[in-house]
Design an enzyme around this catalytic site. Structure first.
Site, PDB file in Angstrom:
ATOM      1  N   GLU A 154     -28.523 -10.189  23.689  1.00 58.54           N
ATOM      2  CA  GLU A 154     -29.050 -10.624  22.387  1.00 58.54           C
ATOM      3  C   GLU A 154     -29.572  -9.418  21.604  1.00 58.54           C
ATOM      4  OE1 GLU A 154     -32.962 -12.937  20.697  1.00 58.54           O
ATOM      5  OE2 GLU A 154     -32.272 -13.413  22.732  1.00 58.54           O
ATOM      6  N   ASP A 187     -27.781  -8.256  18.162  1.00 54.04           N
ATOM      7  CA  ASP A 187     -28.562  -8.213  16.923  1.00 54.04           C
ATOM      8  C   ASP A 187     -28.291  -6.918  16.163  1.00 54.04           C
ATOM      9  OD1 ASP A 187     -30.724  -8.998  15.082  1.00 54.04           O
ATOM     10  OD2 ASP A 187     -31.839  -7.381  16.025  1.00 54.04           O
ATOM     11  N   ASN A 235     -29.807 -17.252  19.148  1.00 48.91           N
ATOM     12  CA  ASN A 235     -29.909 -16.158  20.127  1.00 48.91           C
ATOM     13  C   ASN A 235     -28.602 -15.993  20.903  1.00 48.91           C
ATOM     14  OD1 ASN A 235     -32.548 -15.943  19.304  1.00 48.91           O
ATOM     15  ND2 ASN A 235     -33.407 -16.991  21.056  1.00 48.91           N
ATOM     16  N   GLU A 240     -25.973 -14.209  18.820  1.00 47.20           N
ATOM     17  CA  GLU A 240     -26.160 -12.752  18.858  1.00 47.20           C
ATOM     18  C   GLU A 240     -25.695 -12.179  20.190  1.00 47.20           C
ATOM     19  OE1 GLU A 240     -29.939 -11.994  15.863  1.00 47.20           O
ATOM     20  OE2 GLU A 240     -30.323 -12.331  17.998  1.00 47.20           O
TER      21      GLU A 240
END
Length: 339
Positions: free
Chosen positions: A63, A67, A132, A135
């Site tokens: 994650e 991101d 989440n 990502e």
């Protein structure tokens, strides 16, 4: 190439992997080379899985990576799509596309949520789990097939099929109006305090902070008072949504204020006074039974969360009837003038 991949996948010994390959192909548009990356991306920390060394295995690291990659990819796309636009516009558009609410909706629409492995209670109550995982999947794509594959995924599967980037960019959300509406519903005093005003290469820059019942909320800078207050309002709304202790502090301050305002007057009316004073009239008219009084107190202190729970970007709206870029910009300008 895809046919050979499909044949290879059908020879897999485990039916679970066959089904995962098939689902991922529908979501990503390609078959993974290293399935373990994607399995990890779909593993929430609440699943409490550990590796051979006893260390927890979940999607938090992916994650983090996803991101960063997603921010770079979307930044690249936005930069090229809107030539000549200022940094503030580009930053705002990118933040709309990569914010958790948007990613969460995408995860739900694409079926990612159904593949996440997590404890049952977390699946029911964690509203950010899908975003989440989205990502984390981007992080898995990057490790599995590289940056170009991430770019292709966002362009071909997301921005071409699910989100109209022009519509997102020009859709203005009036965060200040939302915050004002929330404060009015909850009878909370709000103030926008100017922290600083300076010049940046000839352009004025303002910094405003939100105060709720005197409690300091978030602050933000902008090239106009409106821009600064809008961003400060957005950040404060996010803080109200994510930090219950902030709401508690605001309502504690409100309670202290209302107690002070409701202190009885020191002047006592004369006994036997024929004409009741205004305060006596008010006291008589507002007298309630204990049950009704308790209900009033409960209603007074009830926190209205409707503004905080509003969807800022509705995918059904974003992917509505095909509009030309000129139509989108014209609608946005009309809304701005009317606002």
């Amino acid at each position: 190439m895809q046919i050979s991949h499909l044949i290879a996948r059908l020879k897999l010994p485990f039916r679970e992997d066959k089904e995962l390959y098939s689902c991922l192909y529908e979501i990503l548009g390609f078959y993974p080379n290293h399935i373990d990356y994607y399995k990890t991306a779909l593993l929430h920390s609440s699943a409490a899985k550990r590796n051979d060394k006893g260390k927890p295995v979940n999607n938090e690291r992916l994650e983090f990576l996803g991101d960063a990659i997603l921010s770079a990819v979307v930044g690249d796309i936005v930069y090229r799509h809107f030539p000549g636009k200022r940094e503030g516009f580009l930053t705002n558009t990118r933040s709309k596309l990569v914010q958790r609410d948007t990613l969460g909706k995408l995860a739900n629409e694409m079926g990612i949520n159904e593949l996440i492995k997590a404890a049952a209670q977390n699946q029911n109550h964690n509203s950010y789990m899908g975003g989440n995982a989205f990502e984390a999947l981007v992080g898995a794509i990057y490790l599995d097939q590289g940056y170009d594959a991430c770019m292709k995924f966002m362009k071909k599967r997301i921005l071409k099929q699910m989100i109209n980037i022009d519509k997102v960019a020009y859709k203005e959300v009036n965060f200040k109006s939302k915050l004002l509406e929330w404060t009015q519903k909850n009878r909370v005093k709000i103030e926008f305090r100017l922290l600083s005003q300076k010049s940046d290469k000839g352009s004025p820059v303002f910094e405003y902070q939100v105060l709720l019942e005197g409690v300091e909320g978030c602050s933000a800078t902008g090239y106009s008072k409106k821009e600064s207050q809008q961003m400060a309002s957005k950040l404060t709304l996010e803080q109200l949504r994510r930090k219950p202790q902030f709401i508690d502090e605001v309502f504690a301050a409100k309670s202290n204020r209302t107690k002070m305002e409701e202190e009885p007057a020191t002047a006592v009316p004369k006994i036997g006074e024929e004409n009741p004073t205004e305060s006596q009239k008010w006291a008589e008219s507002s007298a309630k039974t204990p049950e009704k009084q308790e209900k009033i107190v409960t209603e007074e202190n009830k926190i209205s969360t409707s503004i905080l729970d509003d969807d800022e970007f509705d995918l059904s709206d974003i992917s509505a009837r095909e509009q030309t870029r000129e139509e989108i910009i014209a609608a946005a300008e009309l809304a701005a003038y009317n606002g």
